[in-house]
Scaffold this motif. Structure first.
Motif, PDB file in Angstrom:
ATOM      1  N   ARG A   1     -14.484  47.463  61.716  1.00  0.00           N
ATOM      2  CA  ARG A   1     -14.815  46.258  60.717  1.00  0.00           C
ATOM      3  C   ARG A   1     -15.337  46.271  59.172  1.00  0.00           C
ATOM      4  O   ARG A   1     -14.859  47.501  58.490  1.00  0.00           O
ATOM      5  CB  ARG A   1     -16.629  46.620  61.711  1.00  0.00           C
ATOM      6  CG  ARG A   1     -16.262  46.340  63.378  1.00  0.00           C
ATOM      7  CD  ARG A   1     -17.411  46.412  64.129  1.00  0.00           C
ATOM      8  NE  ARG A   1     -17.136  46.167  65.227  1.00  0.00           N
ATOM      9  CZ  ARG A   1     -16.739  44.772  65.687  1.00  0.00           C
ATOM     10  NH1 ARG A   1     -16.727  43.530  65.360  1.00  0.00           N
ATOM     11  NH2 ARG A   1     -16.774  44.361  67.496  1.00  0.00           N
TER      12      ARG A   1
ATOM     13  N   GLU B   1     -11.331  37.603  55.431  1.00  0.00           N
ATOM     14  CA  GLU B   1     -11.908  37.180  56.185  1.00  0.00           C
ATOM     15  C   GLU B   1     -11.624  35.322  56.799  1.00  0.00           C
ATOM     16  O   GLU B   1     -11.975  35.101  56.805  1.00  0.00           O
ATOM     17  CB  GLU B   1     -13.752  36.574  55.852  1.00  0.00           C
ATOM     18  CG  GLU B   1     -14.387  38.425  55.963  1.00  0.00           C
ATOM     19  CD  GLU B   1     -15.092  38.542  54.465  1.00  0.00           C
ATOM     20  OE1 GLU B   1     -15.753  36.996  53.416  1.00  0.00           O
ATOM     21  OE2 GLU B   1     -15.870  39.133  53.741  1.00  0.00           O
TER      22      GLU B   1
ATOM     23  N   ASP C   1      -9.433  35.595  58.990  1.00  0.00           N
ATOM     24  CA  ASP C   1     -10.671  35.579  60.597  1.00  0.00           C
ATOM     25  C   ASP C   1     -10.374  33.910  60.986  1.00  0.00           C
ATOM     26  O   ASP C   1     -10.609  33.498  62.238  1.00  0.00           O
ATOM     27  CB  ASP C   1     -11.207  36.139  60.185  1.00  0.00           C
ATOM     28  CG  ASP C   1     -11.119  38.236  60.943  1.00  0.00           C
ATOM     29  OD1 ASP C   1      -9.976  37.862  60.561  1.00  0.00           O
ATOM     30  OD2 ASP C   1     -11.728  38.768  60.280  1.00  0.00           O
ATOM     31  N   ARG C   2     -11.091  32.977  60.284  1.00  0.00           N
ATOM     32  CA  ARG C   2     -11.594  31.689  60.218  1.00  0.00           C
ATOM     33  C   ARG C   2     -10.738  31.080  60.507  1.00  0.00           C
ATOM     34  O   ARG C   2     -10.480  30.023  61.591  1.00  0.00           O
ATOM     35  CB  ARG C   2     -12.590  31.155  58.614  1.00  0.00           C
ATOM     36  CG  ARG C   2     -12.946  29.812  58.934  1.00  0.00           C
ATOM     37  CD  ARG C   2     -13.995  29.946  57.638  1.00  0.00           C
ATOM     38  NE  ARG C   2     -13.438  29.532  56.575  1.00  0.00           N
ATOM     39  CZ  ARG C   2     -12.970  30.777  55.271  1.00  0.00           C
ATOM     40  NH1 ARG C   2     -13.542  32.010  55.093  1.00  0.00           N
ATOM     41  NH2 ARG C   2     -11.986  29.927  54.643  1.00  0.00           N
TER      42      ARG C   2
ATOM     43  N   GLU D   1     -10.129  30.985  64.642  1.00  0.00           N
ATOM     44  CA  GLU D   1     -11.113  30.496  65.435  1.00  0.00           C
ATOM     45  C   GLU D   1     -10.458  29.297  64.843  1.00  0.00           C
ATOM     46  O   GLU D   1     -11.500  28.837  66.439  1.00  0.00           O
ATOM     47  CB  GLU D   1     -12.148  30.914  64.955  1.00  0.00           C
ATOM     48  CG  GLU D   1     -12.914  32.718  64.611  1.00  0.00           C
ATOM     49  CD  GLU D   1     -13.889  32.349  64.119  1.00  0.00           C
ATOM     50  OE1 GLU D   1     -14.768  31.765  62.855  1.00  0.00           O
ATOM     51  OE2 GLU D   1     -14.828  34.293  64.416  1.00  0.00           O
TER      52      GLU D   1
ATOM     53  N   GLY E   1      -1.592  32.509  64.621  1.00  0.00           N
ATOM     54  CA  GLY E   1      -3.037  33.569  65.464  1.00  0.00           C
ATOM     55  C   GLY E   1      -2.984  32.997  66.640  1.00  0.00           C
ATOM     56  O   GLY E   1      -3.881  33.631  67.268  1.00  0.00           O
TER      57      GLY E   1
ATOM     58  N   SER F   1      -6.399  42.048  59.116  1.00  0.00           N
ATOM     59  CA  SER F   1      -7.656  41.288  60.196  1.00  0.00           C
ATOM     60  C   SER F   1      -7.568  41.524  61.164  1.00  0.00           C
ATOM     61  O   SER F   1      -7.278  42.069  62.045  1.00  0.00           O
ATOM     62  CB  SER F   1      -6.869  39.919  60.023  1.00  0.00           C
ATOM     63  OG  SER F   1      -7.640  38.884  61.216  1.00  0.00           O
ATOM     64  N   SER F   2      -9.496  41.802  61.204  1.00  0.00           N
ATOM     65  CA  SER F   2     -10.026  42.191  62.343  1.00  0.00           C
ATOM     66  C   SER F   2      -9.396  41.039  64.135  1.00  0.00           C
ATOM     67  O   SER F   2      -9.458  41.433  64.574  1.00  0.00           O
ATOM     68  CB  SER F   2     -11.516  42.131  62.587  1.00  0.00           C
ATOM     69  OG  SER F   2     -11.829  40.570  62.204  1.00  0.00           O
ATOM     70  N   LYS F   3      -9.604  39.839  62.950  1.00  0.00           N
ATOM     71  CA  LYS F   3      -8.778  39.089  64.673  1.00  0.00           C
ATOM     72  C   LYS F   3      -7.652  38.812  64.999  1.00  0.00           C
ATOM     73  O   LYS F   3      -6.784  39.034  66.312  1.00  0.00           O
ATOM     74  CB  LYS F   3      -8.989  37.458  63.926  1.00  0.00           C
ATOM     75  CG  LYS F   3     -10.830  37.280  63.783  1.00  0.00           C
ATOM     76  CD  LYS F   3     -11.520  37.007  65.023  1.00  0.00           C
ATOM     77  CE  LYS F   3     -12.982  36.644  64.910  1.00  0.00           C
ATOM     78  NZ  LYS F   3     -13.556  36.386  66.259  1.00  0.00           N
ATOM     79  N   GLN F   4      -7.195  39.336  64.069  1.00  0.00           N
ATOM     80  CA  GLN F   4      -5.254  39.556  64.569  1.00  0.00           C
ATOM     81  C   GLN F   4      -5.171  40.620  65.329  1.00  0.00           C
ATOM     82  O   GLN F   4      -4.454  41.501  66.929  1.00  0.00           O
ATOM     83  CB  GLN F   4      -4.135  39.779  63.642  1.00  0.00           C
ATOM     84  CG  GLN F   4      -4.489  37.908  63.141  1.00  0.00           C
ATOM     85  CD  GLN F   4      -3.831  37.554  63.460  1.00  0.00           C
ATOM     86  OE1 GLN F   4      -4.121  37.210  64.475  1.00  0.00           O
ATOM     87  NE2 GLN F   4      -2.600  36.821  62.599  1.00  0.00           N
TER      88      GLN F   4
ATOM     89  N   GLU G   1      -7.687  41.774  67.527  1.00  0.00           N
ATOM     90  CA  GLU G   1      -8.267  42.017  68.289  1.00  0.00           C
ATOM     91  C   GLU G   1      -7.346  41.423  69.215  1.00  0.00           C
ATOM     92  O   GLU G   1      -7.767  41.609  70.833  1.00  0.00           O
ATOM     93  CB  GLU G   1      -9.479  40.941  68.780  1.00  0.00           C
ATOM     94  CG  GLU G   1     -10.765  41.696  67.852  1.00  0.00           C
ATOM     95  CD  GLU G   1     -12.321  40.704  67.323  1.00  0.00           C
ATOM     96  OE1 GLU G   1     -11.639  39.463  67.700  1.00  0.00           O
ATOM     97  OE2 GLU G   1     -12.654  41.230  66.760  1.00  0.00           O
TER      98      GLU G   1
ATOM     99  N   GLN H   1      -6.533  48.329  62.259  1.00  0.00           N
ATOM    100  CA  GLN H   1      -6.612  47.430  60.971  1.00  0.00           C
ATOM    101  C   GLN H   1      -6.156  48.498  60.066  1.00  0.00           C
ATOM    102  O   GLN H   1      -7.188  49.481  59.486  1.00  0.00           O
ATOM    103  CB  GLN H   1      -8.397  46.898  60.422  1.00  0.00           C
ATOM    104  CG  GLN H   1      -8.884  46.080  60.159  1.00  0.00           C
ATOM    105  CD  GLN H   1      -9.786  44.841  60.084  1.00  0.00           C
ATOM    106  OE1 GLN H   1     -10.425  46.305  61.278  1.00  0.00           O
ATOM    107  NE2 GLN H   1     -10.525  44.070  59.368  1.00  0.00           N
TER     108      GLN H   1
END
Length: 455
Positions: A110, A215, A218-219, A222, A228, A294-297, A299, A316
């Motif tokens: 994180r 960041e 990640d945005r 979303e 993504g 990227s944390s979202k990638q 995840e 990460q």
């Protein structure tokens, strides 16, 4: 100096003892309450801040932050203190480990608005403090801060004067901050003197373009970014039955011949998170590792793996640093277009060469630099090369206006020549377009895909 068992035995009386010590207004805890109050006030100015606290003790500060809406992560040396703190803050993510031996692995996944250590780092030597702070800076969000409240002095002379005054109480097994010395290593640091032996060191994140990019991506995810979106269960099943394709660049599929038989092969997906390519390779029998900033990638990779019932090593990590892998660990590195978000690509090619086995393949997609020459309508040449927003404020403004993160152009000397310099032999390549826009309509290539061999 206490070991972990010493802190365990002190844990149940720790809060009461610290109140008594702080009230004395003497070395070493003069200013103890004020340090905690000042740091707490600073953090609460940001609503819903994500906070990592090192050496959280019994959770006194962490619980106040938690009760005021902060998301709390933490690491402490003592099992008993961790137990007491977790009882106070059931929703916190707390781990027991000596941070002198490194940060607990789940905490590395994180980024944080604030990283805090109060009266904890004086157990580390100055060399250990410097190394730890550099590591912690990589975990800050853009605009984040490290806040260190501790036994600290403006100068080494001020520290020595205090030592002489309190010679009978002085602990020679502890290592206190001399702020002027740490400012040489961290020139962006500020020091607030709270008492004659206590203060707060504040180290801001500065412009960490990799954090900005993480960041930003990640945005985008979303918001439904194409790169993504994980593959579906049906696509995974089709791959298991031999029907599959993957892309390195916007429109063209990578020839299957570039991969060969993937059964049993160890593949590294470098900046290849998102649950798009690794699940395909897993379905074809490969053993996959993915590293993405990227944390979202990350995840998404884990979600697909859980859905389909397989294991994947998902990390990460920052590809501008030394890769966290052994020499000659992988058979194939799959690296889609992404090094446009990195200033120096040559170091990446060298790391790819290091972690590939002899006879292994680097399969990479890269930018062609043409996109960075032109305006948004792709009609006029407006930029000089190289496109480097860290050196050109006008180029940084272009990216900010377009919400495009921090990107860099790279020459063919860097992309192809860099691989050759690293030791690779280029075997095959093809070009691709943007997939839309005027350059695409004119069939002007803007991307390269390459297969290279480590002999």
């Amino acid at each position: 100096m206490f070991d972990s068992k010493g802190f365990d035995s002190w844990a149940d009386n720790y809060d009461k003892d610290m109140e008594i010590e702080a009230a004395k207004n003497s070395y070493p805890f003069a200013g103890y309450r004020e340090v905690h109050e000042s740091i707490t006030e600073t953090i609460l100015q940001k609503k819903g801040a994500t906070v990592l606290e090192l050496g959280f003790g019994t959770g006194t500060m962490a619980s106040e932050l938690y009760n005021n809406g902060c998301e709390i992560y933490g690491q402490d040396y003592s099992a008993r203190m961790t137990e007491l703190a977790q009882a106070k803050i059931p929703g916190a993510h707390l781990y027991q480990k000596d941070f002198g031996e490194g940060i607990a692995e789940p905490l590395l996944e994180r980024k944080y608005d604030f990283i805090v250590a109060t009266y904890a780092m004086h157990h580390l030597t100055d060399e250990q403090k410097v190394a730890l702070i550099h590591e912690l800076k990589e975990l800050l969000k853009a605009g984040g801060k490290i806040l260190i409240g501790d036994i600290a002095f403006e100068t080494r002379d001020a520290m020595e004067a205090c030592r002489q005054e309190y010679i009978d109480e002085w602990d020679d097994e502890e290592y206190y901050f001399a702020a002027d010395e740490f400012a040489k290593e961290f020139p962006e640091m500020t020091f607030e003197k709270i008492s004659f032996c206590g203060g707060i060191l504040t180290i801001p994140s500065g412009l960490n373009y990799q954090n900005i990019n993480a960041e930003t991506i990640d945005r985008w995810i979303e918001e439904g970014w194409e790169w993504g979106k994980p593959i579906s269960h049906e696509e995974y099943e089709a791959a298991k039955n031999g029907t599959w394709d993957v892309k390195l660049t916007p429109t063209k599929y990578v020839p299957h011949s570039w991969f060969g038989d993937l059964k049993g092969k160890k593949i590294l997906g470098l900046a290849s998170g998102g649950g798009q390519q690794m699940p395909i390779f897993q379905a074809l029998g490969a053993e996959c590792t993915v590293m993405d900033y990227s944390s979202k990638q990350i995840e998404s990779e884990k979600l697909v793996a859980e859905r389909e019932g397989y294991e994947i090593r998902a990390i990460q990590g920052d590809m501008t640093k030394r890769f966290p892998f052994e020499d000659e660990e992988f058979d194939i590195i799959f690296h889609p277009v992404s090094n446009c978000y990195v200033q120096d690509v040559r170091s990446i090619w060298k790391e790819c060469y290091r972690v590939l086995k002899h006879g292994g393949y680097l399969i990479a997609g890269t930018d062609h630099y043409v996109n960075y020459l032109v305006d948004n309508d792709e009609k006029m040449i407006i930029n000089h090369m190289p496109f480097d927003p860290l050196k050109d404020p006008e180029q940084m403004k272009q990216l900010q206006d377009d919400d495009a993160g921090v990107q860099f152009s790279h020459s063919l000397e860097e992309q192809i020549g860099g691989q050759l310099e690293a030791g690779f032999r280029l075997l095959e390549l093809y070009e691709d377009t943007n997939g839309e826009g005027r350059l695409h309509e004119l069939n002007i290539p803007t991307f390269l895909a390459m297969r290279s061999l480590k002999e």
